[in-house]
Design a protein around this motif. Structure first.
Motif, PDB file in Angstrom:
ATOM      1  N   UNK A   1       0.835  -1.205   0.000  1.00 20.25           N
ATOM      2  CA  UNK A   1       0.000   0.000   0.000  1.00 20.25           C
ATOM      3  C   UNK A   1       0.866   1.249   0.000  1.00 20.25           C
ATOM      4  N   UNK A   2       1.891   1.236   0.840  1.00 12.45           N
ATOM      5  CA  UNK A   2       2.781   2.387   0.906  1.00 12.45           C
ATOM      6  C   UNK A   2       3.497   2.616  -0.416  1.00 12.45           C
ATOM      7  N   UNK A   3       3.983   1.530  -1.033  1.00  8.86           N
ATOM      8  CA  UNK A   3       4.712   1.660  -2.294  1.00  8.86           C
ATOM      9  C   UNK A   3       3.811   2.240  -3.391  1.00  8.86           C
ATOM     10  N   UNK A   4       2.569   1.747  -3.479  1.00  8.35           N
ATOM     11  CA  UNK A   4       1.661   2.255  -4.499  1.00  8.35           C
ATOM     12  C   UNK A   4       1.287   3.707  -4.231  1.00  8.35           C
ATOM     13  N   UNK A   5       1.027   4.040  -2.960  1.00  7.75           N
ATOM     14  CA  UNK A   5       0.694   5.428  -2.621  1.00  7.75           C
ATOM     15  C   UNK A   5       1.840   6.365  -2.962  1.00  7.75           C
ATOM     16  N   UNK A   6       3.062   5.929  -2.700  1.00  9.99           N
ATOM     17  CA  UNK A   6       4.232   6.758  -2.984  1.00  9.99           C
ATOM     18  C   UNK A   6       4.398   6.993  -4.471  1.00  9.99           C
TER      19      UNK A   6
END
Length: 335
Positions: free
Chosen positions: A37-42
């Protein structure tokens, strides 16, 4: 952006229903979901930053701070776990004792594989004597307590964030993004290459503005001396390097959009990896310095933490050397 929104939703589905994998999908660990989730949001946030002129202004202004909040919140637990691993391994290396690094309390905080050593990686020699060995054991225990507590708090904060109405609002917007990118009128036929070129120019300007480098080898004693400042705030020399790291990542995302999603750059990733090591070492050094300010610790513990701080600042200088070496070989190459 649609592809990254799809990745975001896939990670969200894994987080909410870890057993709901299709017959043709390999089983996935639900602990991977927050990092995904963090990677996609970033990546959505980074692409939005570069291509803001062609996106709907109101939607963009709403999404940018929310994506930054989510990415930052989900990054903390992993960062604390990786920092503890780095510091304990460095202490064991410096004191010459076998490494016994405890496993993280939460699966989501599993440590990444150790970064490959660059051509300029070097460390301070381990000072001899029983004093460092005794102090290192106590310093390791102190760091373990501090960072385990910080990691536990970050884990709780991440769980609260993922269950909040604020996160659900972000997820709803990302779900819409997966089907349609909110563009400005006429943006569908716009040439995106000038915007990607502007991202490359910002990176080149930031690299050119870095402090002059006079060392001819990884061990730059003058810079290291400045890096051992007793000031508890982050060292001012580090900030422009962290900015270059951010701009290098934005340049890579921008290149993927104009060249095709997932298209690699023309060069290696050595410069990017060097800046990752720089960030990790700088933050580890700051943690060691903060731990050394713990009231009423034994002199041997403070000594070991001081040696650890110097070792990590040396790693900072080695990472800077490695970055400059690669940048001279491949200036401006998207990575």
């Amino acid at each position: 952006m649609r592809a990254q929104a799809t990745e975001f939703l896939r990670a969200l589905r894994l987080y909410r229903a870890p057993a709901a994998t299709g017959a043709d999908e390999a089983p996935q660990d639900p602990a991977d979901a927050p990092l995904a989730l963090r990677r996609a949001a970033r990546r959505i946030s980074g692409t939005l930053h570069t291509y803001l002129p062609v996106l709907d202004a109101d939607w963009s202004e709403e999404m940018r701070p929310e994506l930054a909040w989510l990415s930052g919140t989900l990054a903390l637990e992993h960062a604390h776990a990786a920092r503890l691993d780095r510091l304990l391994r460095a202490l064991h290396r410096l004191s010459g004792t076998p490494a016994e690094v405890p496993e993280p309390a939460h699966p989501a905080a599993r440590r990444p594989a150790a970064a490959p050593a660059g051509p300029a990686t070097a460390t301070l020699p381990a000072p001899p004597g029983r004093g460092l060995t005794v102090g290192a054991a106590k310093a390791a225990a102190l760091l373990d307590r501090r960072l385990t507590l910080a990691r536990t708090r970050a884990h709780s904060t991440a769980l609260q964030a993922l269950g909040s109405s604020r996160f659900h609002a972000v997820a709803d917007k990302v779900a819409l993004l997966a089907s349609e990118v909110p563009l400005r009128p006429g943006a569908a036929t716009a040439d995106l290459r000038p915007l990607a070129g502007a991202a490359a120019d910002r990176l080149a300007d930031a690299v050119a503005a870095l402090p002059p480098f006079t060392g001819g080898h990884p061990y730059h004693a003058e810079a290291l001396a400045h890096g051992l400042s007793p000031d508890p705030v982050p060292h001012p020399q580090d900030a422009p390097w962290h900015q270059v790291r951010l701009l290098l990542r934005l340049r890579r995302y921008a290149h993927e959009v104009v060249a095709g999603h997932g298209t690699p750059g023309d060069g290696g990733r050595a410069a990017s990896e060097a800046l990752d090591r720089h960030r990790d070492a700088a933050e580890a050094a700051a943690e060691a310095a903060q731990a050394a300010r713990t009231p009423r610790i034994a002199p041997a513990t403070a000594y070991a933490l001081g040696v650890l701080h110097a070792d990590q600042r040396h790693e900072v200088e080695a990472a800077r050397y490695a970055f400059r070496h690669d940048w001279r070989q491949h200036p401006g190459v998207p990575r």
